[in-house]
Design an enzyme around this catalytic site. Structure first.
Site, mmCIF file in Angstrom:
data_model
loop_
_atom_site.group_PDB
_atom_site.id
_atom_site.type_symbol
_atom_site.label_atom_id
_atom_site.label_comp_id
_atom_site.label_asym_id
_atom_site.label_seq_id
_atom_site.Cartn_x
_atom_site.Cartn_y
_atom_site.Cartn_z
ATOM 1 N N ARG A 197 -22.987 0.849 59.015
ATOM 2 C CA ARG A 197 -23.462 -0.528 58.853
ATOM 3 C C ARG A 197 -23.004 -1.409 60.024
ATOM 4 O O ARG A 197 -23.722 -2.311 60.447
ATOM 5 C CB ARG A 197 -22.932 -1.088 57.525
ATOM 6 C CG ARG A 197 -23.518 -2.437 57.149
ATOM 7 C CD ARG A 197 -23.206 -2.803 55.721
ATOM 8 N NE ARG A 197 -21.778 -3.017 55.496
ATOM 9 C CZ ARG A 197 -21.234 -3.246 54.296
ATOM 10 N NH1 ARG A 197 -21.991 -3.254 53.219
ATOM 11 N NH2 ARG A 197 -19.934 -3.443 54.165
ATOM 12 N N LYS A 221 -24.608 -1.971 47.228
ATOM 13 C CA LYS A 221 -24.918 -3.049 46.275
ATOM 14 C C LYS A 221 -25.942 -4.013 46.894
ATOM 15 O O LYS A 221 -26.937 -4.337 46.267
ATOM 16 C CB LYS A 221 -23.640 -3.821 45.891
ATOM 17 C CG LYS A 221 -22.575 -2.942 45.242
ATOM 18 C CD LYS A 221 -21.427 -3.754 44.691
ATOM 19 C CE LYS A 221 -20.552 -4.416 45.762
ATOM 20 N NZ LYS A 221 -19.785 -3.464 46.601
ATOM 21 N N ARG A 245 -13.818 -9.421 41.511
ATOM 22 C CA ARG A 245 -13.181 -8.374 42.318
ATOM 23 C C ARG A 245 -11.722 -8.185 41.916
ATOM 24 O O ARG A 245 -11.036 -7.338 42.474
ATOM 25 C CB ARG A 245 -13.232 -8.795 43.774
ATOM 26 C CG ARG A 245 -13.941 -7.802 44.680
ATOM 27 C CD ARG A 245 -13.985 -8.457 46.027
ATOM 28 N NE ARG A 245 -14.357 -7.605 47.098
ATOM 29 C CZ ARG A 245 -15.540 -7.624 47.701
ATOM 30 N NH1 ARG A 245 -16.499 -8.389 47.244
ATOM 31 N NH2 ARG A 245 -15.760 -6.881 48.752
ATOM 32 N N ARG A 282 -21.143 -6.701 61.381
ATOM 33 C CA ARG A 282 -20.133 -7.467 60.639
ATOM 34 C C ARG A 282 -18.751 -7.200 61.199
ATOM 35 O O ARG A 282 -18.363 -6.039 61.358
ATOM 36 C CB ARG A 282 -20.148 -7.045 59.155
ATOM 37 C CG ARG A 282 -21.053 -7.876 58.303
ATOM 38 C CD ARG A 282 -21.170 -7.319 56.924
ATOM 39 N NE ARG A 282 -19.901 -7.260 56.196
ATOM 40 C CZ ARG A 282 -19.804 -6.968 54.911
ATOM 41 N NH1 ARG A 282 -20.893 -6.704 54.214
ATOM 42 N NH2 ARG A 282 -18.643 -6.926 54.318
ATOM 43 N N ARG A 334 -9.663 -2.394 53.218
ATOM 44 C CA ARG A 334 -10.648 -2.769 52.192
ATOM 45 C C ARG A 334 -10.744 -1.690 51.117
ATOM 46 O O ARG A 334 -10.899 -1.996 49.938
ATOM 47 C CB ARG A 334 -12.012 -3.018 52.829
ATOM 48 C CG ARG A 334 -12.081 -4.430 53.394
ATOM 49 C CD ARG A 334 -13.159 -4.569 54.417
ATOM 50 N NE ARG A 334 -14.499 -4.480 53.871
ATOM 51 C CZ ARG A 334 -15.575 -4.242 54.622
ATOM 52 N NH1 ARG A 334 -15.441 -4.053 55.914
ATOM 53 N NH2 ARG A 334 -16.755 -4.201 54.077
HETATM 54 P P1 AMP Z 1 -18.442 -8.023 50.705
HETATM 55 O O1 AMP Z 1 -19.605 -8.483 51.517
HETATM 56 O O2 AMP Z 1 -18.718 -8.118 49.228
HETATM 57 O O3 AMP Z 1 -17.942 -6.663 51.110
HETATM 58 O O4 AMP Z 1 -17.253 -9.065 50.980
HETATM 59 C C1 AMP Z 1 -16.696 -9.228 52.267
HETATM 60 C C2 AMP Z 1 -15.339 -9.868 52.162
HETATM 61 O O5 AMP Z 1 -15.443 -11.170 51.550
HETATM 62 C C3 AMP Z 1 -14.325 -9.140 51.283
HETATM 63 O O6 AMP Z 1 -13.674 -8.082 51.976
HETATM 64 C C4 AMP Z 1 -13.371 -10.261 50.917
HETATM 65 O O7 AMP Z 1 -12.519 -10.576 51.972
HETATM 66 C C5 AMP Z 1 -14.317 -11.443 50.727
HETATM 67 N N1 AMP Z 1 -14.784 -11.516 49.327
HETATM 68 C C6 AMP Z 1 -16.043 -11.299 48.860
HETATM 69 N N2 AMP Z 1 -16.107 -11.450 47.516
HETATM 70 C C7 AMP Z 1 -14.843 -11.757 47.110
HETATM 71 C C8 AMP Z 1 -14.246 -11.993 45.835
HETATM 72 N N3 AMP Z 1 -14.962 -11.938 44.697
HETATM 73 N N4 AMP Z 1 -12.925 -12.259 45.795
HETATM 74 C C9 AMP Z 1 -12.193 -12.332 46.915
HETATM 75 N N5 AMP Z 1 -12.685 -12.079 48.139
HETATM 76 C C10 AMP Z 1 -14.003 -11.797 48.264
#
Ligand code: AMP
Length: 327
Positions: free
Chosen positions: A128, A14, A89, A134, A146
């Site tokens: 990644r 994404k 999410r 990260r 996750r």
């Molecule tokens: P991402 O970069 O989108 O994979 O997000 C990394 C982490 O941020 C996720 O594993 C969650 O812990 C937190 N996170 C990101 N977006 C959300 C969301 N919309 N709701 C809850 N937690 C989020």
């Protein structure tokens, strides 16, 4: 404003695709994950609270991300729209987003999903981790959690948006990054196509088709949009209503409304401010009445005797009725 959701499991690509799309369509890219990582890096209170949850592969509370999303909407007025990445999410977030947008007179335009298999998620995230470093990418347990969190809490959104007719999917493994990008652009191009494919001639076969769709709808009615694009600043539609459908007494303060009956038999009923019936206009059958011009600010409703199809036109874009405009 356009509101697009970039959907998909972690590692689907994404973030990789978001840049080119937001640039091409002048969208503000909002990645909740990235915003949270920035909060952690800046050592804010919010970042401190989020860190533990993120490092374990859990979600942060809905209210936290929703607050970030709303302030980003408020602070970006000079874009054509928003590309949401990593939000919503959970089903709760999706419902809250719909409400947040309805309050602004807006809606989600489309959900574009990049889909990959669980095995690919793992490989992509591990890869990644080597490049971006990260914390939540490096640990096998976190990755597992996750993926599980995605299936349990995020995947149900697919049905939610499919039911709303907004879900489109791209195969995230159809080739390299460039191939996926091309597939995404094809989807974006196609989003407005439903308007181009609208029937030009309003004939019996079109009325039969919309009639069938209304008969299948639990609300006993359906709208067939006659505009040329989502951006049209008018409302022009066929509105099919079956006997038993309920329209609350309402009014439109910004425009009068023209209603022309094309099939069926129904009444347009006018009320005063107290909800007392003032005038009843029989339409269709042998009444010789084909339509009504409903003045701006006039309380009204429709009562349907036979399956009825109206052509309805109003100035100004559609927005949900507020409480003051319903009796
Ligand atoms: P991402 O970069 O989108 O994979 O997000 C990394 C982490 O941020 C996720 O594993 C969650 O812990 C937190 N996170 C990101 N977006 C959300 C969301 N919309 N709701 C809850 N937690 C989020």
């Amino acid at each position: 404003m356009k509101y697009y959701i970039l959907f998909g499991p972690p590692g689907a690509g994404k973030g990789t695709q978001a840049g080119a799309i937001s640039e091409k369509y002048n969208l503000k890219h909002i990645s909740t994950g990235e915003m949270l990582r920035n909060e952690i890096a800046a050592g804010t209170e919010l970042g401190k609270q989020a860190k533990e949850l993120i490092d374990a592969g859990n979600l942060v509370p809905d209210s936290v991300v929703e607050g970030m999303i709303e302030s980003t909407f408020n602070n970006n007025k000079n874009v054509a729209g928003f590309l949401l990445d990593g939000f919503p999410r959970t089903l709760g977030q999706a419902v809250d987003l719909d409400e947040m947008l309805a309050r602004r007179g807006e809606k989600v335009n489309a959900v574009i999903s990049i889909m990959i298999k669980d095995e690919t998620i793992k490989q992509r995230i591990q890869h990644r981790a080597e490049i971006e470093g990260r914390a939540d990418d490096a640990n096998e347990e976190t990755i597992k959690n996750r993926i599980a969190t995605y299936h349990k809490q995020t995947e149900p959104l697919i049905t939610y948006y499919k039911n709303a007719g907004k879900y489109q999917e791209v195969d995230g493994e159809c080739g390299g990054i460039e191939d996926v990008r091309k597939a995404m652009f094809r989807v974006f191009k196609g989003i407005d196509r439903k308007f181009m494919e609208r029937q030009v001639v309003l004939d019996d076969s079109l009325l039969d088709k919309v009639q069938m769709l209304a008969q299948e709808s639990p609300r006993l009615r359906m709208n067939y949009d006659l505009r040329n694009s989502e951006d049209d600043q008018s409302q022009r539609m066929l509105n099919v209503m079956l006997p038993g459908t309920h329209t609350t007494i309402h009014k439109h303060n910004l425009s009068s409304e023209t209603v022309m009956l094309m099939r069926g038999k129904m009444d347009t009923v006018f009320y005063n401010n107290k909800g007392v019936e003032m005038q009843r206009i029989h339409m269709g059958g042998d009444t010789g009445v084909f339509g009504v011009n409903i003045p701006k600010g006039q309380w009204h409703t429709f009562e349907v005797y036979d399956l009825s199809i109206i052509f309805m036109a109003q100035d100004g874009p559609w927005s949900p009725l507020s409480k003051e405009n319903m009796l």
